[in-house]
Write an enzyme that holds these catalytic residues in place. Sequence first.
Site, PDB file in Angstrom:
ATOM      1  CG  ASP A 354    -100.158  24.306  83.955  1.00 15.19           C
ATOM      2  OD1 ASP A 354    -100.499  23.304  83.316  1.00 15.19           O
ATOM      3  OD2 ASP A 354     -98.987  24.524  84.331  1.00 15.19           O
ATOM      4  CD  GLU A 390    -102.828  20.247  84.525  1.00 11.16           C
ATOM      5  OE1 GLU A 390    -102.560  19.410  83.649  1.00 11.16           O
ATOM      6  OE2 GLU A 390    -102.117  21.245  84.750  1.00 11.16           O
TER       7      GLU A 390
END
Length: 714
Positions: A354, A390
């Site tokens: 993330d 990401e």
Amino acid sequence: MADRAAGPSSEVWPGSPAPLGAHWDGTGTNVALWTAGASAVDLCLFDPDGTEHRQRLQETTHQVWHGRLPGVGPGQRYGYRVHGGYDPSSGARYNPAKLLLDPYARAVDGELTLDPALFGYAGGHPDAGSPDPLDSAPFVPRGVVIHDSFPWAGDAPPRTAWSDTVIYEVHVKGATMRHPDVPPALRGTYAGLAHPAFVEHLVSLGVTAVELLPVHHFVSEPHLLRRGLTNYWGYNTLGYFAPHAAYSSAGTGGAQVTEFKAMVKALHAAGIEVILDVVYNHTAEGDHTGPTLSFKGIDNSGYYRLAGGEPARYTDYTGCGNTLDVRRPQVLALLMDSLRYWVTEMHVDGFRFDLASALARSFHDVDRLSAFFDVIHQDPVVSQVKLIAEPWDVGEGGYQVGNFPPLWTEWNGKYRDTVRDVWSGAHVGVRDLAYRLTGSSDLYRSDGRRPFASVNFVTAHDGFTLRDLYTYERKRNDANGEEGRDGESHNRGWNAGVEGPSDDPAVIEVRARQVRNVLTTLLLSTGVPMLTAGDELGRTQEGNNNAYCQDNELSWLDWGAIDADLWTFASRLIALRRQSPVLRQEAFFDGHEVPGSGGTRDLAWFAPGGGQLSTEDWYDTGLQTIGMYLDGRGIRARDERGRPVVDDSWLVYLHAGPAEVTVHLPGPPWADAYEFVVSTEYPTGAPPRPAVVAPGPITMPSRSVWALRVVRRP
């Protein structure tokens, strides 16, 4: 709650500074905690009735406080109280009134309860110069000593090649909370995800990997608890080694660890890999106003990036209040120890990082040569599993799609935006679409990466569901309690002229076709496709595009409202992809002429009129129709024995225009005829038209995709 100086064992031996955490050796437990600035550390042991026993650790080696407790074993609840200076203006936030979770705890027990005692500063004022004296122990989770053994015999990780991978992004709880064939006691748990009813869904659909939303132990933010909400998605990590306790059907005294392992083993047995969405960029402690739960009280300036010139504040590249400082060796060690643990002990197959750009910031800019990449790339364990970035954060310069180094794959945000623009009717032309359909060579080819560096997706947990993308153009997030400030406002969707649900058959039909168009585009694109759980079922969140705090039926998969035709359509497409190597190429196309073909190329692009696209066509923003020809005789790949791979050839026509169009199917040498395999104007994609058509003009409906298999005469 009473405390006593002596506990289950009144004797504390010196123990060892390694490994960090609490580890049972069969006769006792060794504990080790890193803190650079503490003056003393108390280990706190808890009886089943909650009685606390404090043990002062006497040994410190290289900033690690350690001890061994004979007789203390699995099931023991524990935490720490760390003594030292309290001076937020210099970054010091030690406060022994706060019970702290061990960053290396393998299991966590207990809920976070909102109370003023959670906060380390006095009087409710974050800039107070004195620590808060209230004891937080009754209101915070504790670590649990565990037994690591598990019967892994027979576990066989699938090790699916990247080019064969189809990812299914799914929430552990939301997957089965409403599944009628999963026993009620198992719904919403690791055991529920491993239940044959759900595993069969994955296998029948044809996906090869689940990407689980965060399962590291997390807690809800105070601002959500004050509103009576909770963090559903889980991007608020507190324990990087512990599976989230609330997803366990078997209790929390370490049983959640065993249940997680059993889930992984069951999925592996079905040929499904397990990828974890991990949040190493920030923690649940938030900014300077947030609670003191672990890192902040153990060594605030050692774990977090503090604001330059103002150490009482945090550098926030994540939008969540703080950023872990991976420039520091101890933080890098925490990250790597955690990753290795989940691979070696929990048998997971990869990670999706993330806000990965936040991890790659050496000072301010995102650095391709940062220590984060160095330690990942040289690690003999972590470098061998699937690594997905990401590739953005919320800081300046944080959007780094295409800029991560080799070994990494990336969530391709440009793929999402391009495909959404095309199917929403935006006049963006077809040039960018062509790159996205063929693996995004403009992003990934220059540094030696391959098409599977691109994880292609159109929807994810964050944003509209696929159905909602073509039902709503405006978000409906009132239930989140943020007055509509949260969630993306520019969604690149299209509502077919009616906002929200409609009873108009024409509107319903075109919306359903748009969903099929996007799924077809995604699953016929080169790269690694990622589906969001429920999109294949017609799932809706009723227009909420940021349901992070909606732990209810709005977020859970509704197994009683399945679009059976859409399910059939999606599974047919995945099967087609699996059967056709030309649709999942391992190398980029280069437009070369295929030897012996009479003039065809491995990749060619056709305009509606039948000719190949001209330079003018490529820059025509009004062009909404494109034909992609893939010659299966020109695949740049070899099998395991070195033999060239040969496949069928395909012509894929995409037409995003609002009116029907006449397209000319090219004749020899490209094809002698074409077999209709997928036509998105039909609910299951199976065309009732004649199976084979001759080259030449043919009318294509508005907003549709065709996948035509090339027929060649002997």
